[in-house]
Design an enzyme around this catalytic site. Structure first.
Site, short mmCIF file in Angstrom:
data_model
loop_
_atom_site.label_atom_id
_atom_site.label_comp_id
_atom_site.label_asym_id
_atom_site.label_seq_id
_atom_site.Cartn_x
_atom_site.Cartn_y
_atom_site.Cartn_z
N HIS A 27 35.92 39.00 55.54
CA HIS A 27 36.88 39.36 56.59
C HIS A 27 36.76 38.41 57.79
O HIS A 27 37.71 37.72 58.11
CB HIS A 27 36.75 40.82 57.03
CG HIS A 27 36.90 41.80 55.93
ND1 HIS A 27 38.02 41.85 55.14
CD2 HIS A 27 36.05 42.77 55.47
CE1 HIS A 27 37.88 42.81 54.24
NE2 HIS A 27 36.69 43.37 54.42
N ASP A 72 39.51 43.04 47.49
CA ASP A 72 38.81 44.06 48.26
C ASP A 72 39.10 45.48 47.80
O ASP A 72 38.58 45.93 46.79
CB ASP A 72 39.13 43.87 49.75
CG ASP A 72 38.23 44.67 50.67
OD1 ASP A 72 37.34 45.39 50.18
OD2 ASP A 72 38.39 44.58 51.89
#
Length: 445
Positions: free
Chosen positions: A267, A318
């Site tokens: 991220h 993810d």
């Protein structure tokens, strides 16, 4: 068994080439690549369309696939989404996790993914009691990848605290080994296999106290294994880290030896200029997960600034809001366009590189992600005659793949020279939708 493939069009970084022959040796590696071959040689397997190296999904939580659609009711934040995620995690067993992951990894194969980085923190039975085999859940994931025909890097994750030293809450007891030393002892028993490699992960600076970070980092360094960490996904994490330690999460990781060229921050959304410079100078990678970052309203990370600073980029699906690495690549560019109101931050070739070679490197598969002699023979072929891609200019096949195609356009997938997807069907699991439906129904009842 040696095999020869004829690729109608292929991406030989940085260009698309017509008529490429790829010869595969008995060990599943490419032994030769020849260009300018206008017609398939006798006996060659024909892959029509645009063939790229197999895609790498550098960040996955397989059980999050059960959240698709169910978390789209009502409003909320990352933190309310997390409560629903905990509920799903509480119901999994080694058997049900294997069934779900097997179907999820088959879905990935159908999307052209040949290697997955599984960020694995669901270790123990409810309440935190270890299974008879303390790695039963990790072994279920390794077996699931084999069943689906793809490679896996099991990123066994240290998760020790509910937040900056506080004890795990009732949901998180399944995740925790108590100490980093106990985590290291358990995951040291995991064994690599031809399709599976073992890496490490720090869940986050919230979940691993500062005094424990060095143990995880040393474990990975001693084994030259990949090390991943959720980093600055939420501003609340940054604020709490500043309160607890007087520094940003990136600086804290640096102070404890976590950053480096075999480390990937996942991220990297809310960073200071100093954080970006630190990640770049240490050659710490960045895994962007745009479809999840937008689904969870996390924000748009500074991917371009990170890459310019020296941080290699990779991509992940993810939480599996969708499983489509082409969409992740496209979204990284389009998000940057929205943020800056300018176009053309990455070329199609650069985005494909993040989705292939750099993603594999982040997972410890340095020998994959390229169509060249000596590389693993992992390939994904994208149709150039679908409703999305019809009329493509062959020399611009990379641009078509990245900016127009989707996972639904993946026609063929080869792993180690072996066909895993043929004409859009999985060769090992003929009915992946039914497998997904069965696994999810079992989990939800």
């Amino acid at each position: 068994m040696q095999v020869t493939y004829w690729l109608e069009h292929a991406w030989l970084d940085p260009v698309a080439e017509p008529g490429v022959v790829v010869e595969v040796a008995d060990d599943g590696r490419i032994s030769a690549v020849r260009t300018g071959v206008e017609a398939p040689p006798p006996g060659a397997v024909v892959l029509r369309g645009f063939t790229v190296p197999g895609l790498a999904n550098a960040h996955s939580h397989a059980f999050h696939r059960a959240l698709r659609s169910t978390v789209q009711v009502g409003s909320g934040t990352f933190w309310t989404w997390r409560e629903i995620m905990y509920q799903v995690a509480s119901r999994l067993t080694p058997d049900s996790y294997h069934a779900l992951a097997r179907a999820v990894y088959a879905e990935m194969a159908l999307a052209g993914i040949t290697a997955v980085g599984e960020f694995h923190y669901l270790h123990h039975a409810p309440g935190g009691t270890p299974y008879d085999d303390p790695n039963a859940m990790g072994e279920a994931l390794i077996a699931a990848a084999a069943d689906a025909g793809i490679r896996i890097t099991l990123l066994d994750t240290a998760y020790l605290s509910s937040g900056f030293g506080a004890a795990p809450d009732r949901h998180q007891q399944r995740f925790s080994d108590g100490t980093a030393e106990a985590w290291a002892e358990r995951c040291s028993a995991l064994k690599e296999r031809p399709h599976a490699r073992i890496g490490a992960a720090v869940h986050s600076v919230r979940a691993v106290p500062a005094r424990e970070l060095g143990t995880v980092a040393r474990w990975a360094q001693e084994r030259r294994a990949p090390l991943h960490v959720h980093l600055s996904e939420q501003t609340a994490e940054n604020d709490a880290c500043l309160d607890a330690y007087g520094m940003t999460p990136t600086r804290l990781l640096s102070e404890h030896g976590v950053l480096g060229p075999r480390t990937t921050g996942v991220h990297n959304t809310h960073l200071t200029d100093g954080d970006i410079a630190l990640l770049g100078t240490t050659r710490t990678g960045t895994c962007m997960c745009p479809t999840t970052e937008r689904d969870l309203a996390d924000g748009i990370g500074p991917a371009l600034a990170l890459q310019r600073a020296g941080s290699p980029l990779s991509l992940g699906s993810d939480s599996h809001a969708v499983i489509d690495i082409l969409e992740e690549a496209r979204a990284m560019e389009l998000d940057e366009r929205l943020r800056t109101r300018t176009r053309g931050h990455w070329t199609a070739a650069a985005l494909l590189r993040a989705a292939t070679a750099d993603g594999h490197t982040a997972l410890g598969w340095d020998e994959a992600g390229r169509i060249e002699a000596g590389a693993l023979a992992d390939l994904a072929t994208i149709a150039l005659d679908s409703v999305r891609t019809a009329g493509a200019v062959p020399r611009l096949a990379a641009e078509t793949a990245v900016f127009a195609a989707s996972a639904a356009d993946v026609r063929h997938v080869v792993v180690g020279g072996r066909p895993i997807v043929r004409d859009g069907s999985h060769t090992l699991m003929p009915d992946v939708p039914s497998a997904l439906s069965k696994a999810l129904t079992t989990l939800r009842t």
